[in-house]
Design an enzyme around this catalytic site. Structure first.
Site, PDB file in Angstrom:
ATOM      1  CB  CYS A  13      -0.931   0.016   1.203  1.00 33.96           C
ATOM      2  SG  CYS A  13      -0.068   0.223   2.788  1.00 33.96           S
ATOM      3  CB  CYS A  16       4.170  -0.479   2.170  1.00 31.87           C
ATOM      4  SG  CYS A  16       2.846  -1.454   2.912  1.00 31.87           S
ATOM      5  CB  CYS A  81      43.091 -14.421 -11.840  1.00 33.78           C
ATOM      6  SG  CYS A  81      44.673 -14.574 -12.667  1.00 33.78           S
ATOM      7  CG  ASP A 492      16.481  26.457 -32.690  1.00 34.69           C
ATOM      8  OD1 ASP A 492      16.881  27.622 -32.834  1.00 34.69           O
ATOM      9  OD2 ASP A 492      16.968  25.472 -33.274  1.00 34.69           O
ATOM     10  CG  ASP A 687      19.758  21.938 -32.337  1.00 33.91           C
ATOM     11  OD1 ASP A 687      20.130  22.206 -31.181  1.00 33.91           O
ATOM     12  OD2 ASP A 687      20.234  22.500 -33.334  1.00 33.91           O
ATOM     13  CG  ASP A 691      18.640  25.309 -29.546  1.00 33.06           C
ATOM     14  OD1 ASP A 691      18.929  26.503 -29.698  1.00 33.06           O
ATOM     15  OD2 ASP A 691      18.178  24.594 -30.444  1.00 33.06           O
TER      16      ASP A 691
END
Length: 814
Positions: A13, A16, A81, A492, A687, A691
């Protein structure tokens, strides 16, 4: 600062989700955290260690869901390793623990579910110098919520049905009651009910007690606590009435076993229906994930063979057969075909692809084979970035949800208080104890705040998912609400409303001059230049041009010798500076200049011959898109660095309301501030490159991207189709999603506000109406299903016309 997204368990809910969210926000190093009840995910930004996050959630009663992935690792030769690989994995965000086995050459990695993919884990190991491939599937694993709910609902229903039919049937049809009394008797009948209902509570209903009671004891009750208290109270009272009736006041002996069982069954059924409906809200993500093929035809040992997608690496050569999906991002090396990119861009028309063209993973090849070289794999592909954007947006918390969160935070404790008060009042003024128990349990059951918690996130999930299908990517979820509040859409010009590349749109030649010959001579001179205007002339000219010995005249143009003719190409002032009479071209020059076109004049042997008009063409869908925005009551503006004549001409053709021309990128920021002052909140469409300042300044920034350029950081919303029509889709998705959220919140608040008093019994003195806890359970379950179903309506948001669907704009070009 990193953002981590993972699954959280035990969320049932809004309360929670709120408690889990506050637990995460209290961890040192967390700057922002949100928990989504609809998809059970947490989104955390900061630098807190994973162990601290999991510990905080576990203490709050909502543990992080963990899963284990296996990796196959080759190239390890010693314990050093192993240690190197383990450290690399353990230091990865989202990894809880990692263990590497040198003998089997495998790694077992326990992660927060949804935080990181197996492919990314393999890539991290590969960066340490060892080859690694996932043993598990490349697709994210999902927790199956529906199956256990279906199972528990069916079990509860099977156990409850005999109790319900005999108990309620005896009230509605007296012969059933008489038959029971005449055979097994009331006491035995109640004992059988006790057995069946106890099985219901300890088997399918245990979830409510397992989660709800510990939270109640911690002082943070949730919806599960309400159900556990209500059904537990009914069961305890009925059990006492069955086995120890002397403990009850005279005349109050009665059993409510059927109520406890039916409540559990109805709530489980409601959760089952809710889970099925919520599963559909995540369909967009599953669809995007499903765009990746399981296997790929890759070049190995001189031949194309099928390999798992996880094995593909950058620079691999891949073959896409006709009708097959493009597996990863790449560049075409051989073949020509049409590719359906609609699942990425929302554009329905296939795009031609040939050698050197980019292809995007998830798109569908047409009817011819293609070979391409992989340039991005795994999480680096466009599709993976799109999925991440959609998931981030779906996990966001909108400002409108703040009120619901505040109410939910105190809701459950208030409900407990109301239930207690109801019982006290009925004990004092009611007929007997059974009425008090019925009213108290009804309040507990009907007041579940599930619908409140689902109201916002389900709408966000469906709305942003549908938007992604239309090529609109909400990088930030709250952009949904901010775009809905916008009063003006500012564009633009170059590359947004126009194609972004000049083309030859008109020419005028003097009498006696062949137009084709004039264009050929002009192009022959311009072929030595890389200026955009020169390229526009060359594009319109024949492929074969005469040779020209060209000389640049700085600030004016070019001079050349062609077939013993002296040719001048450039501005009008080039001709006048050489004493050439341009009066015959003045009418055309003035007309072109008024429209804002760029002019290229031609003179042959000292005589004016022609003038050419070059302009940036308007995108076909620009005018329909702006008309659609006007129809939605929005003001449309244009901000351009171009000269005022050119900008005004385009604005007039498109019907734009307000124009600001001749501004640099910084000037666009001032223009947005001015628009905000005059009209209100501003959404700016650009674009996404030059901008960026304007996109950041506006309340909402929309970046016109492309299918292969979706990660534009300055924007709130990315239009991946690169089409102006995407702006209309974005506004439509925003407005309909916010309207849907408001409807859901109204329903959730109105439901609880109206029915809690009814459950408490306020109608009983006047009308004799007392709400049954069973009806309350049914109503509570249906309220959540209603909210989710209402959110699913957003899947029908229609797409605006695209460039490919719009007829070519017939008015004069810019």
């Amino acid at each position: 600062m990193t953002t981590l997204r993972f699954t959280v368990d035990n969320l049932s809910c809004a309360g929670c989700a709120g408690r889990a969210e506050r637990a995460l926000q209290g961890v040192d190093g967390v700057s922002e955290a949100s928990v989504n009840i609809a998809n059970h995910t947490a989104q955390v930004t900061g630098d807190a260690p994973v162990t601290s996050l999991t510990a905080a959630l576990a203490d709050a009663g909502y543990p992080a869901h963990e899963i284990t992935h296996r990796l196959k690792i080759t190239g390890m030769s010693c314990a050093s390793c192993v240690g190197r690989v383990e450290r690399a994995l353990q230091e990865t965000e989202g990894v809880v623990a990692a263990s590497v086995n040198l003998a089997t050459e495998t790694a077992e990695v326990r992660i927060l579910d949804g935080a990181i993919t197996p492919a990314k884990l393999a890539d991290i190991v590969s960066q340490t110098g060892y080859n690694a491939t996932p043993v598990t599937s490349d697709t994210p694993q999902e927790t199956d919520e529906i199956s256990p709910l279906r199972r528990d609902t069916l079990i509860a229903g099977a156990l409850t049905l005999p109790v319900f039919l005999t108990e309620m049937g005896g009230h509605l049809f007296p012969p059933i009651h008489h038959a029971i009394m005449g055979t097994i008797g009331m006491q035995t009948f109640w004992v059988l009910q006790f057995v069946l209902v106890t099985l219901v509570l300890v088997w399918p209903g245990r979830r409510f007690f397992r989660i709800g009671l510990p939270l109640l004891f911690k002082g943070t009750p949730d919806m599960n606590s309400l159900v556990a208290l209500g059904t537990g109270a009914a069961w305890v009272f009925s059990t006492i009435a069955t086995f120890a009736p002397a403990l009850l006041p005279e005349g109050t002996r009665a059993v409510y076993f059927e109520a406890a069982a039916v409540i559990v069954t109805l709530i489980l059924a409601g959760r089952w229906m809710e889970a099925r409906a919520k599963g559909r809200t995540g369909a967009a993500i599953r669809h995007l994930v499903g765009l990746r093929p399981d296997t790929v035809r890759v070049l190995r040992d001189g031949a194309f063979t099928e390999r798992p997608l996880a094995e593909i690496q950058t620079d691999d050569l891949i073959e896409a057969r006709p009708g097959a999906r493009i597996a990863v991002d790449g560049i075409v090396t051989d073949g020509t075909s049409f590719v359906d990119e609609s699942m990425i861009t929302g554009e329905p028309v296939p795009v031609s692809k040939s050698e050197g063209d980019a292809v995007t993973g998830g798109t569908i090849n047409g009817n011819a084979p293609l070979t391409y070289r992989a340039t991005a794999v795994g999480q680096d592909t466009v599709l993976a970035r799109i999925i991440d954007m959609v998931q981030t947006a779906q996990g966001a918390k909108l400002p409108i949800q703040a009120l619901a969160d505040q109410v939910v935070r105190i809701f459950v404790p208030v409900v407990l208080a109301i239930a207690a008060l109801t019982i006290v009042v009925w004990l004092i003024f009611g007929p007997d104890l059974s009425y008090a128990l019925t009213a108290g349990v009804a309040v507990l059951i009907i007041a579940c705040p599930c619908a409140m918690g689902l109201a916002t996130p389900t709408s966000i999930m469906v709305g942003t998912g549908r938007a992604a299908e239309l090529g609109v990517l909400f990088r930030k979820g709250d952009a949904l609400q901010r775009l809905d509040a916008a009063k003006v859409i500012a564009f633009d010009k170059t590359g947004t409303l126009t194609e972004g590349r000049p083309t030859l749109v008109d020419q005028t030649t003097l009498p006696g001059i062949d137009p084709a010959q004039a264009l050929t001579l002009t192009a022959a001179v311009e072929q030595s230049s890389d200026h955009p205007i020169a390229l526009a002339i060359l594009t319109a000219a024949p492929d074969t041009l005469p040779k020209a010995e060209t000389e640049t005249i700085p600030g004016y143009g070019l001079s050349a010798q062609i077939d013993r003719q002296t040719i001048l190409v450039g501005s009008e002032r080039l001709l006048t500076s050489r004493g050439i009479d341009t009066s015959g071209l003045q009418g055309a020059i003035q007309a072109y200049a008024t429209k804002g076109h760029s002019l290229v004049c031609l003179a042959i042997d000292g005589t004016a011959a022609a003038v050419f008009a070059v302009a940036d063409q308007i995108k076909p869908s620009a005018k329909p898109a702006i008309d659609a925005l006007h129809a939605q009551g929005l003001t449309v503006a244009m901000i351009s660095g171009d000269n005022e004549a050119a900008a005004t001409a385009i604005a007039q053709q498109l019907g734009i309301d307000h124009v600001t021309a001749g501004v640099l990128p910084d000037g666009k920021v001032d223009a947005i501030k001015d628009l905000r002052t005059r009209f209100g909140p501003v959404a700016f469409v650009g674009d996404g490159i030059n901008d960026a300042p304007a996109l950041a300044e506006a309340e909402t920034g929309l970046a016109i991207g492309t299918g292969t350029d979706v990660a534009i950081e300055a924007a709130d919303i990315v239009l991946s189709s690169g089409r102006v029509s995407g702006v209309v889709n974005a506004v439509e998705a925003s407005r309909k999603t916010m309207r849907n959220i408001r409807q859901n919140l109204f329903w959730a608040f109105a439901y609880n506000t109206a029915l809690i008093p009814v459950a408490a019994g306020v109608l009983y003195p006047a009308f004799g109406i007392l709400l049954s806890p069973m009806l309350g359970a049914a109503a509570m379950a249906l309220s959540s299903v209603f909210v989710v179903t209402n959110a699913l309506r957003l899947r029908t948001i229609a797409a605006a016309q695209s460039d490919a669907q719009t007829q070519t704009y017939q008015e004069a070009p810019a």
